[in-house]
Design a protein around this motif. Sequence first.
Motif, PDB file in Angstrom:
ATOM      1  N   THR A  72      61.322  21.516  11.947  1.00  0.00           N
ATOM      2  CA  THR A  72      61.932  20.365  11.272  1.00  0.00           C
ATOM      3  C   THR A  72      63.387  20.210  11.693  1.00  0.00           C
ATOM      4  OG1 THR A  72      60.448  20.622   9.363  1.00  0.00           O
ATOM      5  CG2 THR A  72      62.469  19.339   9.023  1.00  0.00           C
ATOM      6  N   TYR A  75      63.390  18.773  15.110  1.00  0.00           N
ATOM      7  CA  TYR A  75      63.084  17.331  15.078  1.00  0.00           C
ATOM      8  C   TYR A  75      64.355  16.522  14.844  1.00  0.00           C
ATOM      9  CZ  TYR A  75      61.487  12.858  13.155  1.00  0.00           C
ATOM     10  OH  TYR A  75      61.309  11.514  12.896  1.00  0.00           O
ATOM     11  N   PHE A 143      55.987  15.567   9.913  1.00  0.00           N
ATOM     12  CA  PHE A 143      55.910  16.686   8.975  1.00  0.00           C
ATOM     13  C   PHE A 143      54.461  17.096   8.725  1.00  0.00           C
ATOM     14  CE2 PHE A 143      55.621  18.575   4.756  1.00  0.00           C
ATOM     15  CZ  PHE A 143      56.586  19.570   4.849  1.00  0.00           C
TER      16      PHE A 143
END
Length: 209
Positions: A72, A75, A143
């Motif tokens: 995450t 990202y 996600f």
Amino acid sequence: MSLELISLENIQEFAHQYGYWAIFLGILLENLGIPLPGETVTLVGGFLAGSKELNYWFVLSDAVVGAVIGSTCGYWVGKFGGWPLLLRLGKLLRISEERLLNIKNKFGENASKTVFFGRFLALLRIFAAPLAGIAEMPFGKFFLYNLAGATAWGGVMVTLAFFAGRVVSLEQLVTWVSQFAIAALLIIVALIAVAIWLESRPVKGAAGE
């Protein structure tokens, strides 16, 4: 970082000393782009769970949560700073912005598959998340696929080491898994290269005419 520091023996020693924290941080840092062997860390955790030194479910949770948090972060790095960096890299390699945009769009079309299956491929496990951010994959979609991929990858690695570690040595198991990940990556790269070559042939032919 020296190869000595990240040897299998040192990973085992860290896991013995710091338990679940060593596994969680090893996987988290790898997914942040730091060259740590997260796959080996996961296998060591599963192996220790198989020998009753650690709890299987806690090791699996470490693998999944560490992978999800690390990816995450990757990202968002790709989302906010990856494209300018890619453009500068393209200039150094003499790749036009138009070509980079084409690659970005192609990746965007297959981002979901890449985020999920990239977990099982050497190097792509690190770069899939930043590339998803660069390709502007919606975060909600990222996600979900990231969580699904991390759960599948963590489940396979931890369970494999948990059971296989009883019949083969940890060193042999790590070698087999690493060889598979590298071989799978090379096959994927070859398939992509062939696809790009086939796609470019009509363009070259038209230019020649």
